[in-house]
Design an enzyme around this catalytic site. Structure first.
Site, PDB file in Angstrom:
ATOM      1  N   LYS A   1       7.608  -0.135  50.243  1.00 35.26           N
ATOM      2  CA  LYS A   1       6.570   0.629  49.557  1.00 35.26           C
ATOM      3  C   LYS A   1       7.079   2.011  49.149  1.00 35.26           C
ATOM      4  O   LYS A   1       6.874   2.451  48.010  1.00 35.26           O
ATOM      5  CB  LYS A   1       5.333   0.772  50.440  1.00 35.26           C
ATOM      6  CG  LYS A   1       4.166   1.473  49.744  1.00 35.26           C
ATOM      7  CD  LYS A   1       2.925   1.478  50.617  1.00 35.26           C
ATOM      8  CE  LYS A   1       3.065   2.461  51.759  1.00 35.26           C
ATOM      9  NZ  LYS A   1       1.815   2.611  52.532  1.00 35.26           N
TER      10      LYS A   1
ATOM     11  N   ASP B   1      -0.188  -0.079  48.472  1.00 39.06           N
ATOM     12  CA  ASP B   1      -0.770   0.537  49.661  1.00 39.06           C
ATOM     13  C   ASP B   1      -2.141  -0.088  49.915  1.00 39.06           C
ATOM     14  O   ASP B   1      -2.505  -1.086  49.292  1.00 39.06           O
ATOM     15  CB  ASP B   1      -0.868   2.055  49.487  1.00 39.06           C
ATOM     16  CG  ASP B   1      -1.870   2.463  48.412  1.00 39.06           C
ATOM     17  OD1 ASP B   1      -2.384   1.572  47.687  1.00 39.06           O
ATOM     18  OD2 ASP B   1      -2.146   3.672  48.302  1.00 39.06           O
TER      19      ASP B   1
END
Length: 220
Positions: free
Chosen positions: A120, A138
């Site tokens: 991420k 997210d």
């Protein structure tokens, strides 16, 4: 959500915000990398408060190494998990200096090899600092993608892959930011503002109707 609606979904988000970007404050790829590492399980507001003090003093790998782990902690101690984050940032700075001449790489594998940098974080840096069409999933993007029917998936990676396939190419570079901001301010976890949602009619969420009337703007 079908192809036509996906196109309209992003057209509307772009119309409202033609040039979306992260709410983390940064000026260089390195500052962004540090800010994103700090943002895990923390708010952008909290990270920005810390980096406003840190970056004027140390905003390169070498300068943070000169601060040392304890010195770095003094600047980031208001952020959750600051002990482990300080350790990871110091390790990352050492790797950047020793292996990359102090420059943040624009390669996924090299980014993910840095301490504290997962998929991420790498996606955020690749997208925001280097303009690559990546998708950092997210909690906000995961929720929006599943709720709306845009790109359902059981895991962040599954949602990421689905979004990369389904987001129209013209919108792909900025889609990450539009989805985060939409999830943060409109399609909220506990009380989504369905009555104020610009893509309400395109959304496939079965429960959206229960939130529509109570969240409409006054006078609408």
């Amino acid at each position: 959500m079908n192809k036509t609606n996906r196109e309209e979904f992003f057209r509307r988000l772009r119309e409202l915000d033609p040039h979306p970007t992260t709410e983390l404050e940064y000026e260089t790829p390195f500052e962004l990398l540090v800010a994103v590492i700090l943002s895990a399980q923390a708010t952008d507001v909290g990270v920005n408060k810390a980096t406003r003090r840190l970056f004027p003093v140390a905003n390169t790998p070498q300068k943070i190494l000169e601060l040392g782990e304890d010195g770095l902690k003094d600047y980031i101690k208001t952020i959750g998990l600051f002990n482990s984050k300080a350790k990871n940032i110091i390790k990352t700075c050492r790797d950047l200096v020793d292996k990359h001449d102090g420059v943040v790489p624009d390669d996924r594998a090299e980014l993910e090899a840095l301490a504290g940098v997962g998929r991420k974080t790498a996606n955020v840096v690749l997208n925001t600092a280097f303009g690559q069409p990546t998708m950092a999933v997210d909690t906000h993007i995961f929720r929006v993608a599943n709720r709306t029917g845009l790109a359902p998936g059981k895991t962040p990676l599954a949602v990421e892959k689905a979004l990369l396939k389904r987001v129209p190419e013209a919108y792909l570079k900025d889609a990450h930011h539009w989805l985060i901001l939409h999830g943060r301010y409109t399609c909220k976890a506990r009380k989504p503002l369905c009555g104020q949602c610009p893509v309400y009619d395109l959304c496939r969420w079965r429960q959206k109707g229960r939130y529509f009337e109570e969240t409409q703007p006054v006078g609408s």
